[in-house]
Design an enzyme around this catalytic site. Structure first.
Site, PDB file in Angstrom:
ATOM      1  N   ARG A  64     -10.549 -11.501   1.763  1.00 27.80           N
ATOM      2  CA  ARG A  64     -11.368 -12.594   1.207  1.00 27.80           C
ATOM      3  C   ARG A  64     -10.627 -13.925   1.279  1.00 27.80           C
ATOM      4  NH1 ARG A  64     -11.596  -9.321  -4.379  1.00 27.80           N
ATOM      5  NH2 ARG A  64     -11.379  -7.657  -2.848  1.00 27.80           N
ATOM      6  N   LYS A  95       0.843  -1.202   0.000  1.00 33.98           N
ATOM      7  CA  LYS A  95       0.000   0.000   0.000  1.00 33.98           C
ATOM      8  C   LYS A  95       0.874   1.247   0.000  1.00 33.98           C
ATOM      9  CE  LYS A  95      -3.978  -1.816   2.593  1.00 33.98           C
ATOM     10  NZ  LYS A  95      -4.985  -1.592   1.547  1.00 33.98           N
TER      11      LYS A  95
HETATM   12  N1  BES Z   1      -8.297  -3.673   4.288  1.00 29.77           N
HETATM   13  C1  BES Z   1      -8.389  -3.283   2.927  1.00 29.77           C
HETATM   14  C2  BES Z   1      -9.660  -2.502   2.633  1.00 29.77           C
HETATM   15  C3  BES Z   1      -9.666  -1.070   3.088  1.00 29.77           C
HETATM   16  C4  BES Z   1      -8.924  -0.110   2.451  1.00 29.77           C
HETATM   17  C5  BES Z   1     -10.487  -0.692   4.120  1.00 29.77           C
HETATM   18  C6  BES Z   1      -8.975   1.198   2.859  1.00 29.77           C
HETATM   19  C7  BES Z   1     -10.564   0.628   4.518  1.00 29.77           C
HETATM   20  C8  BES Z   1      -9.800   1.576   3.901  1.00 29.77           C
HETATM   21  C9  BES Z   1      -8.401  -4.516   2.024  1.00 29.77           C
HETATM   22  O1  BES Z   1      -7.615  -5.572   2.462  1.00 29.77           O
HETATM   23  C10 BES Z   1      -7.837  -4.077   0.705  1.00 29.77           C
HETATM   24  O2  BES Z   1      -6.686  -3.712   0.677  1.00 29.77           O
HETATM   25  N2  BES Z   1      -8.662  -4.115  -0.329  1.00 29.77           N
HETATM   26  C11 BES Z   1      -8.257  -3.700  -1.620  1.00 29.77           C
HETATM   27  C12 BES Z   1      -8.814  -4.693  -2.618  1.00 29.77           C
HETATM   28  C13 BES Z   1      -8.274  -4.493  -4.002  1.00 29.77           C
HETATM   29  C14 BES Z   1      -6.811  -4.852  -4.058  1.00 29.77           C
HETATM   30  C15 BES Z   1      -9.073  -5.369  -4.947  1.00 29.77           C
HETATM   31  C16 BES Z   1      -8.806  -2.304  -1.870  1.00 29.77           C
HETATM   32  O3  BES Z   1      -9.931  -2.026  -1.487  1.00 29.77           O
HETATM   33  O4  BES Z   1      -8.083  -1.489  -2.433  1.00 29.77           O
HETATM   34 MN    MN Z   2      -5.600  -5.377   1.824  1.00 32.04          MN
END
Ligand code: BES
Ligand code: MN
Ligand code: ZN
Length: 496
Positions: free
Chosen positions: A354, A280
């Site tokens: 997931r 990230k």
């Molecule tokens: N924990 C995150 C989701 C998230 C991101 C919650 C920002 C709250 C604020 C999750 O694990 C994630 O990183 N999801 C990705 C999925 C994508 C790679 C398909 C996302 O939402 O960017």
């Molecule tokens: Mn994630």
């Protein structure tokens, strides 16, 4: 905080502070009228002079009111009586509790629970008042070296019902509010703890502690070796990048001897989400300590249910892990076999939620569930779609979705349903495995749920995406305790 329930006239309360409502414009609520009557129109005179017109947010603190034996009388602006809905009621209670806490009163008798709210009974008003009070006064200061000690802290709030007849009901509503309030506090605490303290091992220990507090709870913790034996290749593909061992925590509540099928709650417990190799960006990454708020809400809900001693069976399942980049971490393109036997191509290691939930959901089958509800901070896309006000809801069983939407409404912890149509499923196609773990830019919340739906074929299932609702950012940064109010209300509603 101590809570109490009572009925009786305001002028007879020997207390530090009596709290009553004033409506816009310049209209007295019933308890305020009673005070006016014994005080030779002290309140109506004051209001006529323009000291207060009853707008929401207003507060007036009075001392030595004639005819009153309480030290203080606090007037709280309630806005227009006609417009007093759920949200306004909660705001008014929150204002009164905050103000009461600031007065130096050690306790107070609060008549605002006697306000009329359309469609809501005394039970609801008392339950909501206790929850709102706990919420308003919550502080997370256990990691501060110097705590703000209050000189005269508020210790006890007594809420009122109009007559003795409502006391028994009020008493039980008070107990419910207290139990749910405590569950919310537990959820917020676990959410707020930083990831260097709140590891998967720490969560497992907290579960064991919870099991010691309630005999009705049975705790089980699976280690990585156990998960390997069960074939949880998907969950382990996330934890393999971290030195912290993953834990699969089960909290089982038995509230009835009857062999009734349990409600199973599955909570995402990523104690820190760096994204893994698909790392990230740095901005606000600290907030990924909240990526275990789904797990925390399962803790909070189970603890509330145990405290209320509800005659129902509930099982909480928490896959807990870190998501880290390292030389042992999963690489984009790696393929794993889940416990269900289905294979997954991990195209993005940041779509890890997931991957751990799917194995936990397959594991849930052994409990022969009535329903399975998973709770997860799953997608940033959900925050874009719904903001911080509603949790995303997707389900393979519409009556279950309805029940959850209604429970959220009732509890002031709303969800909003998104479609789980077959059309979206093809976005998960993979040339190398049964499915990919991401479905492209479009409809990210829905394709995440589509992925989970492939592991929910054997039961009625709903998914709550709490990415937007589980915590606040900015000046008020911190865990909210959502969706414990929704989940506990849903469980309460299953009893009648
Ligand atoms: N924990 C995150 C989701 C998230 C991101 C919650 C920002 C709250 C604020 C999750 O694990 C994630 O990183 N999801 C990705 C999925 C994508 C790679 C398909 C996302 O939402 O960017
Ligand atoms: Mn994630
Ligand atoms: Zn995550």
């Amino acid at each position: 905080m101590d809570f109490n329930i009572k009925s009786g006239d305001p002028e007879k309360q020997r207390t530090a502070c009596v709290v009553v409502g004033i409506f816009e414009s310049r209209r007295l609520s019933e308890p305020a009228k009673a005070i006016d009557a014994v005080s030779n129109k002290y309140l109506s005179n004051l209001i006529r002079r323009g000291d207060m017109d009853g707008k929401r947010g207003q507060m007036l603190l009075l001392h030595n009111v004639p005819g009153m034996i309480s030290d203080r009388v606090m007037l709280i602006g309630c806005g227009k009586e006609r417009e007093l809905d759920d949200r306004a009621y909660r705001a008014v209670i929150a204002n009164s509790v905050r103000a009461l806490n600031d007065t130096g009163s050690l306790e107070g008798v609060n008549y605002l629970t006697e306000l009329t709210i359309k469609g809501r009974d005394h039970n609801w008003k008392i339950r909501q008042a206790v929850m709102t009070a706990e919420h308003t006064l919550y502080q997370f200061d256990e990691l501060k070296s110097k705590k703000k000690e209050k000189r005269r802290p508020l210790r006890k709030i007594t809420f009122t019902v109009p007559t003795r007849r409502e006391l028994p009901q009020g008493e039980s509503a008070l107990n419910q509010g207290r139990a749910i309030g405590n569950g919310i506090k537990l959820t917020r605490r676990l959410g707020n703890l930083p990831a260097n303290i709140c590891t998967p091992t720490y969560l497992a220990k907290q579960a064991v502690e919870l099991g010691k507090s309630y005999r009705s709870l049975t705790i089980d913790v699976l280690e990585e070796a156990d998960m390997k034996k069960l074939g949880m290749g998907s969950l382990l593909s996330v934890s393999q990048g971290s030195k912290q061992p993953a834990k699969l925590i089960t909290i089982e509540y038995k509230g009835t001897k009857k062999a009734s099928k349990p409600i199973v709650l599955v909570g995402k417990g990523v104690t820190f989400d760096t994204g893994g190799i698909s790392i990230k960006p740095a901005a606000a990454m600290d907030e990924m300590k909240f990526d275990m708020c789904g797990a925390a809400s399962v803790f909070g809900t189970l603890s509330s249910v145990a405290e209320m001693k509800l005659p129902i069976n509930v099982v909480g399942i928490i896959p807990a892990t870190e998501n880290m980049p390292s030389s042992t971490a999963t690489k984009p393109g790696d393929v794993f076999t889940s416990m269900s036997g289905q294979t997954v191509e991990v195209l993005n290691t940041d779509a890890e939620g997931r991957l751990i939930l799917c194995d936990a959901m397959t594991y849930a089958e052994k409990y022969n569930p009535e329903v399975v509800i998973d709770i997860a901070t799953l997608t940033g896309a959900c925050v874009i779609a719904l903001g911080k006000h509603a949790s995303g809801l997707l389900s393979n069983h519409n009556p279950l979705a309805r029940d959850l939407l209604n429970a959220g409404d009732e509890a002031g912890d709303r969800a909003w349903q998104l479609p789980l149509w077959d059309e979206y499923q093809q976005q998960l196609n993979s040339p190398f495995a049964d499915m990919a773990n991401i479905g492209g830019r479009e409809a990210g919340t829905i394709t995440a749920a589509c992925f989970l739906s492939r592991f929910a074929e054997k039961f009625n299932w709903a998914h709550l995406d709490i990415a937007g609702t589980a915590w606040l950012s900015g000046g008020k940064k911190g865990a909210t305790g959502r969706p414990v109010p929704l989940l506990t209300q849903y469980i309460l509603n299953q009893l009648d």
